[in-house]
Design a protein around this motif. Structure first.
Motif, PDB file in Angstrom:
ATOM      1  N   ALA A   4       0.837  -1.191   0.000  1.00 46.33           N
ATOM      2  CA  ALA A   4       0.000   0.000   0.000  1.00 46.33           C
ATOM      3  C   ALA A   4       0.879   1.253   0.000  1.00 46.33           C
ATOM      4  O   ALA A   4       2.031   1.214   0.450  1.00 46.33           O
ATOM      5  CB  ALA A   4      -0.916  -0.005   1.223  1.00 46.33           C
ATOM      6  N   PRO A   5       0.373   2.363  -0.520  1.00 46.86           N
ATOM      7  CA  PRO A   5       1.180   3.594  -0.593  1.00 46.86           C
ATOM      8  C   PRO A   5       1.753   4.030   0.743  1.00 46.86           C
ATOM      9  O   PRO A   5       2.871   4.542   0.803  1.00 46.86           O
ATOM     10  CB  PRO A   5       0.187   4.625  -1.134  1.00 46.86           C
ATOM     11  N   GLN A   6       1.022   3.842   1.839  1.00 47.43           N
ATOM     12  CA  GLN A   6       1.500   4.281   3.141  1.00 47.43           C
ATOM     13  C   GLN A   6       2.407   3.252   3.811  1.00 47.43           C
ATOM     14  O   GLN A   6       2.907   3.486   4.902  1.00 47.43           O
ATOM     15  CB  GLN A   6       0.315   4.592   4.071  1.00 47.43           C
ATOM     16  N   VAL A  27       2.878  -7.312 -10.890  1.00 46.24           N
ATOM     17  CA  VAL A  27       1.751  -7.434 -11.816  1.00 46.24           C
ATOM     18  C   VAL A  27       0.993  -6.113 -11.830  1.00 46.24           C
ATOM     19  O   VAL A  27       1.334  -5.168 -11.116  1.00 46.24           O
ATOM     20  CB  VAL A  27       0.813  -8.592 -11.402  1.00 46.24           C
ATOM     21  N   SER A  28      -0.018  -6.034 -12.665  1.00 44.20           N
ATOM     22  CA  SER A  28      -0.758  -4.787 -12.832  1.00 44.20           C
ATOM     23  C   SER A  28      -1.292  -4.301 -11.490  1.00 44.20           C
ATOM     24  O   SER A  28      -1.953  -5.060 -10.764  1.00 44.20           O
ATOM     25  CB  SER A  28      -1.920  -4.981 -13.802  1.00 44.20           C
ATOM     26  N   PRO A  29      -1.027  -3.052 -11.141  1.00 48.21           N
ATOM     27  CA  PRO A  29      -1.494  -2.538  -9.852  1.00 48.21           C
ATOM     28  C   PRO A  29      -3.008  -2.360  -9.824  1.00 48.21           C
ATOM     29  O   PRO A  29      -3.651  -2.296 -10.872  1.00 48.21           O
ATOM     30  CB  PRO A  29      -0.780  -1.186  -9.735  1.00 48.21           C
ATOM     31  N   VAL A  30      -3.540  -2.330  -8.635  1.00 52.13           N
ATOM     32  CA  VAL A  30      -4.963  -2.054  -8.433  1.00 52.13           C
ATOM     33  C   VAL A  30      -5.056  -0.683  -7.769  1.00 52.13           C
ATOM     34  O   VAL A  30      -4.789  -0.538  -6.578  1.00 52.13           O
ATOM     35  CB  VAL A  30      -5.627  -3.129  -7.561  1.00 52.13           C
ATOM     36  N   GLY A  31      -5.376   0.321  -8.556  1.00 52.09           N
ATOM     37  CA  GLY A  31      -5.378   1.680  -8.037  1.00 52.09           C
ATOM     38  C   GLY A  31      -3.971   2.097  -7.656  1.00 52.09           C
ATOM     39  O   GLY A  31      -3.038   1.977  -8.461  1.00 52.09           O
TER      40      GLY A  31
END
Length: 211
Positions: free
Chosen positions: A14-16, A34-38
């Protein structure tokens, strides 16, 4: 390497979180993004250990710090050895099956087969064909509420690789059944039975009283 030993196949960053910047990718196992989700980064770990596997040897350690230290050593080979917590029940039985000084054939590992069948939240069946005495490891969480049988006979569950379950397994083909029966279930049944008996006795007593 701990990700591999813990049978982790999907890593979510996660970004945080501290793993998001990817700096940790330079060491340890190779992860395939793999392709990110959001905004979430996803990685696949292709060489994680199987959910169930067999090893010919066991190394006994005391506590989680010592277990993690053993797993992180460069010479540790998860295909040949597992780490068992010294506080596990069945340590005596384990010593009769396998030990750190027992010589094993390195070619034995590919001949061992494990399959996970009949999976439910409270029951897991593992079928193993072991070429020698060893330990069958199931990468599901260890908990005192789990019980196990090997070919129908009760067997103690070892705490393996810090958080997983293991069964000391003799050579040959075996069926290992894990069943979840926490003590809270038995306590609940005992209390319910006691209440039911008390209610019946009270009812019988009430009916027996003269009007």
């Amino acid at each position: 390497q701990l990700l591999r030993y813990m049978a982790a196949r999907l890593v979510v960053a996660a970004p945080q979180g501290p793993m998001y910047d990817g700096a940790w990718e330079t060491e340890g196992p190779r992860l395939r993004e793999v392709s990110p989700v959001g905004d979430v980064r996803l990685y696949i770990l292709d060489d994680a250990v199987a959910r169930a596997f067999w090893v010919p040897r066991a190394q006994v350690e005391v506590g989680m710090p010592a277990t993690l230290d053993a797993l992180c050593r460069a010479e540790f080979d998860e295909t040949q050895t597992c780490v068992v917590d010294a506080q596990s029940t069945g340590i005596g039985e384990l010593a009769e099956i396998t030990g750190p000084d027992r010589k094993t054939d390195p070619a034995a590992r590919p001949n061992a087969t494990c399959s996970v069948e009949d999976v439910s939240p409270e029951r897991v069946v593992v079928r193993v064909d072991a070429p020698a005495n060893g330990v069958t490891v199931l990468c599901d969480s260890y908990d005192s509420g789990w019980f196990a049988t090997l070919d129908g006979a009760r067997r103690p569950i070892l705490k393996v690789n810090g958080i997983f379950r293991g069964i000391a397994t003799p050579a040959g083909m075996h069926e290992i059944v894990f069943t979840y029966r926490p003590w809270s279930v038995y306590i609940g049944l005992a209390v319910s039975s006691a209440v039911l008996v008390a209610a019946l006795l009270f009812g019988v007593g009430a009916l027996a009283k003269p009007s």
